[in-house]
Design a protein around this motif. Sequence first.
Motif, short mmCIF file in Angstrom:
data_model
loop_
_atom_site.label_atom_id
_atom_site.label_comp_id
_atom_site.label_asym_id
_atom_site.label_seq_id
_atom_site.Cartn_x
_atom_site.Cartn_y
_atom_site.Cartn_z
N ALA A 265 22.29 79.04 58.35
CA ALA A 265 21.97 79.64 59.64
C ALA A 265 22.91 80.80 59.93
O ALA A 265 22.48 81.88 60.37
CB ALA A 265 22.04 78.59 60.75
N GLN A 266 24.20 80.59 59.70
CA GLN A 266 25.17 81.67 59.93
C GLN A 266 24.86 82.87 59.04
O GLN A 266 24.88 84.02 59.50
CB GLN A 266 26.60 81.17 59.63
N ARG A 267 24.55 82.58 57.79
CA ARG A 267 24.29 83.69 56.86
C ARG A 267 23.05 84.48 57.26
O ARG A 267 23.04 85.70 57.26
CB ARG A 267 24.15 83.14 55.43
N LYS A 268 22.02 83.75 57.68
CA LYS A 268 20.77 84.41 58.06
C LYS A 268 20.99 85.30 59.29
O LYS A 268 20.55 86.46 59.31
CB LYS A 268 19.70 83.35 58.36
N SER A 305 14.25 77.99 61.68
CA SER A 305 14.14 76.87 60.74
C SER A 305 15.50 76.52 60.16
O SER A 305 15.82 75.34 59.98
CB SER A 305 13.20 77.21 59.60
N ALA A 306 16.29 77.55 59.86
CA ALA A 306 17.61 77.29 59.27
C ALA A 306 18.49 76.51 60.26
O ALA A 306 19.22 75.59 59.86
CB ALA A 306 18.28 78.61 58.88
N ILE A 307 18.40 76.87 61.54
CA ILE A 307 19.18 76.15 62.56
C ILE A 307 18.75 74.68 62.61
O ILE A 307 19.56 73.77 62.60
CB ILE A 307 19.01 76.82 63.94
N TYR A 311 21.39 71.71 61.55
CA TYR A 311 22.03 70.96 62.62
C TYR A 311 21.16 69.89 63.28
O TYR A 311 21.66 68.94 63.85
CB TYR A 311 22.49 71.90 63.73
N LEU A 312 19.86 70.11 63.31
CA LEU A 312 19.08 69.35 64.27
C LEU A 312 18.30 68.18 63.69
O LEU A 312 17.66 67.45 64.41
CB LEU A 312 18.12 70.30 65.02
#
Lengths: 313, 269, 469
Positions: A265-268, A305-307, A311-312
């Motif tokens: 997520a950070q990278r995206k 989606s990455a988040i 994490y979720l």
Amino acid sequence: MLSRTADSLYWLSRYLERADYVARILGVAIRLSHLPGAGAGGANEWRSALISAGCSDAFDKIYSEANAETVMEFLAFSDKNPSSIKQCLGTARFNARSIRTALTSTMWETINGAWLDLQAMDLNSLVKRERSLFLEWVKDVSLRFDGSAYRTMLRDEGFWFSRLGTYVERADNTARILDVKYHVLLPENATVGGGLDYEQWAAVLRAVNSLTAYHWVYRDNLKPWLIAELLILKPQMPRSLISCYQTLVESLDKLAESSGRQGPAQRKAREVALKLEQSKIEKIFDVGLHEFIETFLAENNALGSAIVEQYLI
Amino acid sequence: MRIHVRHVTTYTYDTPAHSITQLLRLTPRNHQGQTVRKWRIDLDCDGQLKASEDAFGNTVHTLSLAGPVGALTVAADGELDTLDTNGIVRGAVERFPVGLYLRETDLTKPSAELIEYAKALEGPDILTTLHNVLARIYRDMRFDKTPTQATTTAAEAFALKSGVCQDLTHIFLACARTLKIPARYVGGYLWRADGDARQQQEAGHAWAEAYVPDLGWVGFDPANGISAMAAHVRVAIGLDYLGAAPVRGSRTGGPGERLDVAVSIAQNQ
Amino acid sequence: MAFDEMTTSDGGVRAPYAGIAQWLKDTPAETLKTRGKEAELLYRRGGITFAVYGDLQGEERIIPHDIVPRVLARKEWNTLAKGLEQRVRTLNRYLADIYGPGECLKAGIIPEDLVWQNPAFRPEMVGVDVPHGIYVHIAGVDVVRIDPDTFYVLEDNARTPSGVSYMLHSRDVSLRLVPELMDTHRVAPIENYPDQLLASLRSVAPRRQSSEPTVALLTPGQFNSAYYEHSFLADKMGVELVEGRDLFVRDEVVYMRTTQGPQRVDVVYRRIDDDFIDPLSFRPDSTLGVPGLFAAYKAGNVTLANAVGTGAADDKVIYSYMPDLTKFYFGEEPILKNVQTWRCRRPDELRYVLDHLSELVVKEVHGSGGYGMLVGPHATAAQIEDFRARLNANPSNYIAQPTLSLSTCPTFVESGIAPRHVDLRPFVLSGSDGIRIVPGGLTRVALREGSLVVNSSQGGGTKDTWVIE
């Protein structure tokens, strides 16, 4: 924090942001529909509102004609449209209730109070004036929620997840309205500058609450490429794509700090933010605004989606 | 009689599962009519099997797997020596007083029709009553050999007048308990006397045990209308299917599960 | 004429109520009315609601709160508390016995079928080594009063008793709406209940746990009637409010899914019924539970509070044996009385009940919430005949008791201040370090004149309960 709690905070914020957005595009549609010549040249404002809300296909399954009555009903009050304002507030409240303890009492009272007020309204019999008031009320609820989150929440994971929801949704909304208006207003070979065009472009800015901001930034007449630049590339404009992504990067960094881990997520988010920072509006128009927005929407979805993945669940 | 059993369960998932948790009741224990010579459970994934005993004395293994798991095979394999004891089960692990086995469960709760049916079968003594129940179920219910995944209650199966061995056993239990005879569910395997020496089956077998004063627990196989014999391999007992099920599992993720069960049973003298 | 806790039969005022009586005299009805409305608003705005099963219209309702507090003198309370402690010790000992050695069965105190055939008995629990030997960590014991000196236990709640959030809220409401009255009384505090609950829960963590144990509250989710209470208690204890899907079991250890990865859980305060806690060991169709939780529990890696199968101690037939059990296990005389109970499973007692239906209260052995109940003196002939048929069809499903003349307390109703019947549910916490009871409990009041049914689902309300020095 429980993954489910983070998930609910994320979606709660997304739904409130969406409610606000839908209220804004309805407000704009009402405004445009009062203009002389409205509806001419195929520019059906009500259809445009549906497309902006991403609900056009779902609408056509139920209604045969897009007009003030049907679109207002579908986008604001319908139980059959999961993105209607009523459903957004209902879903937000449902999420809020399942994680009450993760919300401050001000946040909870804002969302619960709004939901209770909504239950008390007779939505089907609102007359025109009341409809505008209703839309104002929705914007107000969203504003109060945002404000109470900002003012009262601890700056811990919960806050950052709630920001992620708000800004992923906001970026999506800004991109959508640009895309829709681009289609409606810039057919090839058309000249820009007529009164109707002016109103249409002003409408875009109104939908994202930025008409005044435009004049402050550019001190110029409304020009479509400048409007696009404002909404895509100007960091000082809070609803611009770049501003949304700066906040997303910041929020994700805070989360990475607390867990000690960077992830997809950070990278995206960083990748998209960087691309926006290095873009020029001329280049974007060269490639095609529509193509640019399509790509952006896909990337924004991928970040969502990455988040979720990271994490979720 | 020496019986060799191999019971292989294979799961495949369209999208790999995130995690899998299962309780396995796949390990037989000894009683006077049954001696386990060797027995093992194999997995084709890296995962831990933890053995314990449940309240009824069955051997249970808990299996947990962290995904992604695209496919999983659980194979129970072993060999036993069995004796014909006229269905009488002695020397088994007993953890509860007989009275417990009068409990009604969701799966064995009788309908009014089933109660009426049971009451008409009461004989002069308990053993006769039980043989009446066995004979009548065998006569009146159609034994459906194709396994189903759904769990049917005794009352539902009774209304259909047919079912798999599990359903006929539930009907038997409902009748026995209605008549105040303690009865329990047995999960296991059956080497079919009318088949080849080596047999391929689609599922394990199930029958009932009922308590007869002076004799003790006696096995009745309503699907075949016989008492339990040397060909019956007894694995687990419970109040109903759920207490003796070979596998109870759950998973997260992994939509589109396909399940394949193969039971091979061989007899060597 | 029922015993009124404020006014004596000759029109005098009982000592503990002196302050209340004066205040009621001095406060205009209009003021009381306004404050009653404010109380409702406090509940409504805070979302302090409950759901009534089978009522689709009123998805969320509030329980009416009566602002006139119910008062117990410290001395009255001390006796009551001792009795409650003894009662809960008996419940715990009984459960350890039936899931263990079965002494009460061998001694013939309890007929075997009441254990083995009891639907709330869990065979799966036999032989499970429950952490610290405690089964009922949180008990709600319903108590009624019939005269100045006599308290009766009406019902033991040993499964997942609820209502404690209403106890705490009614104190909040008193502080906000009748501060002048609180000022003139020395009211024993109850606000530390969540701390006491957390301490109790931590004390029962599995023994090998070395660091600070992690507690989580497991809720069926927001559609459950007591969801508000679950989230309230989790919040006040500072523990996670989890649903089944937030937990998972790996290698017989329980974890929560968090944004920072799996976190081990040591104690689960579960507000989910036995049937639903683990689809691999109990109802296979449960989506509320945690697959493998029971195996982790058996392996001694997690504590469930309350333990599984505690319902085997609190049905209305076992209730009738509680005094015998106290004597049997501890050689003590029961401090709290039991209401005389006819067990309809016995033909002679059934005959008596059938002959006296119009005088008795008939209850289902496993009923709760005031449902499935016949209040003889208030019943129509048709209702009585209906119960006669039910009793004849399935006698062992019922018990009967005399109609007790529950005490009354002054209550603000339409017509002003009037006496209404009340009961009391104190909450008793059992930890490895002893028993804790906050002074008071939840007073429930039957708001309809003459009614004896205090259940919130049937028109009951709540009152703050004051134990005063």
